[in-house]
Each structure stands twice: as C-alpha cells, then as structure tokens.
Design a protein around this motif. Sequence first.
Motif, PDB file in Angstrom:
ATOM      1  N   VAL A 590       0.813  -1.226   0.000  1.00  0.00           N
ATOM      2  CA  VAL A 590       0.000   0.000   0.000  1.00  0.00           C
ATOM      3  C   VAL A 590       0.841   1.268   0.000  1.00  0.00           C
ATOM      4  O   VAL A 590       0.285   2.362   0.059  1.00  0.00           O
ATOM      5  CB  VAL A 590      -0.951   0.022   1.219  1.00  0.00           C
ATOM      6  CG1 VAL A 590      -1.881  -1.182   1.212  1.00  0.00           C
ATOM      7  CG2 VAL A 590      -0.181   0.111   2.530  1.00  0.00           C
ATOM      8  N   LEU A 623      -7.009   4.248   3.494  1.00  0.00           N
ATOM      9  CA  LEU A 623      -6.613   3.444   4.646  1.00  0.00           C
ATOM     10  C   LEU A 623      -6.696   4.329   5.875  1.00  0.00           C
ATOM     11  O   LEU A 623      -6.289   5.501   5.841  1.00  0.00           O
ATOM     12  CB  LEU A 623      -5.189   2.920   4.495  1.00  0.00           C
ATOM     13  CG  LEU A 623      -4.950   1.786   3.500  1.00  0.00           C
ATOM     14  CD1 LEU A 623      -3.459   1.661   3.222  1.00  0.00           C
ATOM     15  CD2 LEU A 623      -5.504   0.470   4.036  1.00  0.00           C
ATOM     16  N   ALA A 656      -8.122  -4.175   7.336  1.00  0.00           N
ATOM     17  CA  ALA A 656      -7.026  -4.183   6.376  1.00  0.00           C
ATOM     18  C   ALA A 656      -5.984  -5.213   6.776  1.00  0.00           C
ATOM     19  O   ALA A 656      -5.783  -5.503   7.961  1.00  0.00           O
ATOM     20  CB  ALA A 656      -6.390  -2.794   6.295  1.00  0.00           C
ATOM     21  N   LEU A 701      -6.335  -1.275  11.782  1.00  0.00           N
ATOM     22  CA  LEU A 701      -6.148  -0.715  10.441  1.00  0.00           C
ATOM     23  C   LEU A 701      -7.332  -1.126   9.580  1.00  0.00           C
ATOM     24  O   LEU A 701      -7.685  -2.309   9.529  1.00  0.00           O
ATOM     25  CB  LEU A 701      -4.842  -1.250   9.847  1.00  0.00           C
ATOM     26  CG  LEU A 701      -4.393  -0.732   8.483  1.00  0.00           C
ATOM     27  CD1 LEU A 701      -4.096   0.759   8.542  1.00  0.00           C
ATOM     28  CD2 LEU A 701      -3.148  -1.499   8.030  1.00  0.00           C
ATOM     29  N   ASP A 703      -9.490  -0.739   5.755  1.00  0.00           N
ATOM     30  CA  ASP A 703      -9.334  -0.537   4.316  1.00  0.00           C
ATOM     31  C   ASP A 703     -10.677  -0.081   3.761  1.00  0.00           C
ATOM     32  O   ASP A 703     -11.718  -0.699   4.035  1.00  0.00           O
ATOM     33  CB  ASP A 703      -8.905  -1.870   3.676  1.00  0.00           C
ATOM     34  CG  ASP A 703      -8.469  -1.722   2.230  1.00  0.00           C
ATOM     35  OD1 ASP A 703      -8.589  -0.615   1.675  1.00  0.00           O
ATOM     36  OD2 ASP A 703      -8.012  -2.725   1.658  1.00  0.00           O
TER      37      ASP A 703
END
Length: 707
Positions: A590, A623, A656, A701, A703
Amino acid sequence: MQRSTLHLRNGDTSVVLDLTTDGLPAIVHWGTDLGDLTTAELDGLALAAVPQRVSGGIDVPARLTLLPQDAFGWQGTPGLDGHRAGLLFSSALALTSHTATEHSATFTARDDVAGLELLVELDVTPAGLLTQRLTLTNLADTPFELGALAPTFPLPATATEILDTTGRHLRERSPQRRDLTVGIHLRESRKGRPGADASLLLAAGERGFGFESGLVHAVHVAWSGNHRLAAERTVTAESFLQASELLLAGELVLAPGESYTTPLAMGSWGEGLNELAGRFHTEVRGRAVHPTRPRPVTLNTWEAVYFDHDLATLTALAERAARVGVERFVLDDGWFLGRRDDTAGLGDWYVDADVWPEGLDPLISTVRNLGMEFGLWFEPEMVNPDSDLARAHPDWLLQPAGRLPVPARQQQVLNLAIPEAFDYILTRIDDLLSTYDIAYIKWDHNRDLLGAGDARTGRVVVHEHTLALYRLLDELKVRHPGLEIESCASGGARVDLGILERTDRIWTSDCIDPIERLDNQRYTGLLLPPELMGAHISGPRSHSTHRSHDLSLRAGIAFFHHLGIEWDISRLTDAEEAELTRWVGAHKAVRDLAHTGRVVHADLPDESMDLRGVVAADGSRALFTITQRTTSANYPTGRLHLPGLDPLRSYTVRLAEPFDAVPGPGQSPLLWAQDGVTTTGRALATAGLQAPILYPEELLLIDVRAL
C-alpha cells in the motif's frame, strides 16, 4: 478614487494586492479563490479595505504592506531593520516598478536617501501556496548593517487563535494554542538549526479551528539555520504573520553593491488543518527533487547494536533483515577512527581498522548480495575535541574570539564557512562514497550552535555556515547521482524545506515509542507528506520511554510513513519473524497509496481515540488507523466518522491486512468488521462507524475501497 490592483490566482487561491499605497503594495485578500473579477470589482475590494484616520492617530493611516515601514506611519514590527553606523535607520522604500503574470508578481522599490533597493517576488503556486522572497541591495558607497528582512503575510479578521509547536529531544512537535491578542507572539530559533523546541510553522485561524474545519493560515520559512516566526495583532486590528531568517548582531553587513536574499517564506491556508497541510504536501510532492521511486524499507542498526560493531553480529542482523523484507541496511555511529563511544572520534572520517580490519567491504558485500542497499551514518558538522581533526585545526571550530562554546554531547561544531574545513569534509565523504557501494547517508547533527563565531574574525557565521552546508550537500549529490541523504538532527531538530531541497527524508524523532509518535507525526505532517518522514518499528520495549507495546501498534503507527526498523531482529522467534514479515509486506502493498494520497486527521470528541488516514487522490481507496490512546469514559465508545472520502461514491469498509480480527476485549462481534460494510462516503463522514472496543495502546487498520 481609482486604485491600481493586481489579482493573482492559482491552486484555488486568490491574492489581491492594492498598489495605491505608500511604500510597497498591500495584500487585501489571501485565501479562497474569488473567481473572475472585473477591474472595477478589484478596485472596489481594495477601496473597501482602506482604513479611516482615528483620534490621536497619525494623519495618514498606515497600511500593512508587503514591507511595513515606520517611514510611512507603520507602528508595528517593521519588515526591515538596519542602519549605516547608526544612521539612516528608517527606510522609505517606495514602489518604482512591477511586473505580473496570472499567478506571480515582482515589485521593485527604492529609497535613494538610504541608498537601498528592494525586490519582492510573489508567487501563488499550483498547490495554492503564497510564497515570498525579498532581495535587498545596498546602492550606497558605505556598508549597511542588516538586522532583519521579514516577508509579511496578512491574516483575515477571523484569525483569533494561534497554533504552534514546542518540544525537546525525544518529544518534538508538541502542539500549543493561545489567543491572538494585541501584541506579538514570537517563535525564534537561535541554535543554528530549526531545533526541537522551535515551531515547524506558525498558524492562526478561527477560534477552535481543527483538522476538519475552521479557516486557518500558516507560514513556514525554508531555512536550516536561525529563524524567526511571528504572529502580531495591532491596536488598529491589523493581524499578520512573518517568516524570516534570524540574523544575529553584526552577522550580515552589506558592502556597497552587495545584496541579501531572504529564504523562501511559504504561506498556506485551508478550511481546517487537513486542507492547509494538503497544500504543503502537494507543493512538496511537485518539486523536481522529490523522491519518485518507492521508499525503501530501511533497517538502521543504532538501537540494535549501538557502538558494538562486530561483523558476525551485523551479518546475522542483515540476513534476518533481508528475510523480513528490508530493502536498505544502514550502519549507524561507531565505524570510524577512535569511535568506541560518543566522547571521541567525530571529525576523523576514516574507517577504523581496529574494528574493520578489512574495511567495510565484507559487510557491504553481504548486504548487497542479500539484495539490499547499504547506508552509512555521518555527523560531518560536528567534532569531538578528542579527535585528530580538533587537535590539528582548533581554529576550524566555531567559537567567539578566545574561547570555545559550552560543550554539548562532548562535541563542538566545525565551521564549514572556512574553505579548508569545507574541503576536508567534502574530500573525506567523497572518498568513502567513491571507495564503497554506499547508496544512502544518514546525516546527523546532534548539538545546538552556541557562540557560533569564526575563530579568525570573531564574527557570527551561522548564515555563512548554513549556506556552506547547502553547498556541501549539493556537491555530494552532483558527484554521486542517485545518492539519498537523510536529515537527522538529534532526531527531528532540522526539519525544514530548505534542507529538504537537498535531502530525501527527515528522521522524525529519536523517540520511536508509538504513543509518543502519534502527536509527533501528526504535527510534523502539517508540513511534510508521510513519505519524507522516517518512522521505524522499535523493539518491544521503547529505549526512550521504557514502555512496552505489541508489534501491531509499533508497526501500525509507522505504517503510512517511510517505514523502517530500529530493533535487534536477529533474535526473533519464528512467530515474531512471520508477524514482522507480514507487516512489512502489507506496507509494501500500500505504500504507493500512502505516499501519494491526501492525509486526513479526524477531530474526535473522545480524545482517548485517534483516527487518521490517507485517501487516494482520485478518492478510489483509503486506509485509516484507529488507535486507542487511553481508556475512555464511554464503554463502548461511540461512532467514528471517516473524513476525506468522496461523498457521492459508495465504499466498502473492512479490516485491512494484516488484521483478520478486531483485537481487544470485545464481548460480541463488531458486525461491520466481520464481513465489511458498504455505504456512501457522505454517510461514513457523518453517520460513521461504531468504534471498536480496544485495550489502551491498541490499533486497528481499516481498508476503504470505492465500488
């Protein structure tokens, strides 16, 4: 009365200048794009800003111009301070000519009595920044001692609150706020570098402005020596910012025909700090010198081995680094002559044969054969008194006449303004870069400058030393194309867009504790995009705070930035290696998004949580990290909104990589995190998502992808 006006436009920004003023023009608007205005409308805007004469005041009300001067009635801080042996101290530089394009203008002003000429260069950049650079020329046949030359930026009447940062070693960029009241708020660095305690930029805006809302303006000076940032409000309700080099007594005396040009002063604005920072980021990313290849994942050896340079140990570290996905291996302090601790050796830039009997070749060959670049630590501006260099050339050390400055870290400072000292450092570094396959330099600067005089003349030389540093960096880049350099200075004490014209990243802080890094990276990020900010994964226990954290937090806080590792990973278990490898791989997957997208921070009512993210320029993906700083009074906490998304697009939100479940003490599943959820950007920015239940100092995290 008909007025003469200019309208500069670029990057959704308008700057309107009134040229019908005494002295230099006045900026009557800096901010949101005003659209196409007729000459009559521009003149009307300028006329509407002319003040009235007041009881007890001067007969012709003074204006805040590009260079406010007391000769025209200005009673606040002037833009120019200087004199000729105590005479001709009050300049009256008045406009003589100008040129303009759609987005830039130059103004020339003269004062024939004082024997001075001024050139003002203004530009509204494609990113929407307003930049200023001033050049003062001595036209007379006697010297002119310059005390200050300060680019000046007006503030709107709504600016009533100031934001800047302070700090110290291991805790840079701590925010502080106060009211913008009548008087001056002054932030200076007198340490020969921007410093950990000096402010990266100075902002002023509407009361309570945050990252997402509130009109705010800010200035930065692109200079790596002494500098001055000021916010001032006058009793006549003029408010303004100034950004300039700080000149010490007698430091800059213009000989007949000589000129001085200020560092570039840069102003940004926005509806909230996210937009303001975004303009700086766009500007920085648009530079010809901005790194274009993916930022290599870096392992730096300092917190792994310190001064214990043993080939077998470092080889094992390099082998493990390659296995987890590291792309650059940097050998830190301790490789050069006599350097067994931090009390000796600085200045003697020769590979120590006692430690490296075969030179650095065995280690570099191992690193290169493992597919990694090799980097090396230097501190070229510093000298230990216990060094061959200091013993041979004591007059090369910065000092006022007759005495050395107070030591710091057992160090003194090399005067790069002395040609012989400059040539010595250039030759030593150039020789090492020519002998070894070195792709990267970590360029450190671990003490403040005190008593920064030239031993030959006794005069202050911070200005000359800084320019010499720039020449040195420029020459190394010319001789070694592709060389990358990191600006490190006791961590984050030299962070500015002057040094970054010549370097490829900054070391954000010597403190790698992830909780400490939350604010540090947030406020460093007001100026710099994440790809220029070195952020490393530390060991389980922080060397600077002694707090312990899980790898997910340590890696997650560094995830968006120029990722690295500062940890002895040679002793990892198989499970730890697998987890670290997974994080490094997730970052690589990413980093194109993280290093090109728009950085956003959410203003949350619950300060126990932090939410920040990066959104692709086209809005197609984002993100976000959610970090539980501390426990909250609410359990569970409420909803979190996701800023910066396209309100008209639909997005799917899920955990994520490398997360596959929500950590923490949740008592029931968090439904949106199980299989993802789809809704609009507008809904995510307003209604939001239920916050996960996390333990303190845990991170998640997420996404976000457009359908």
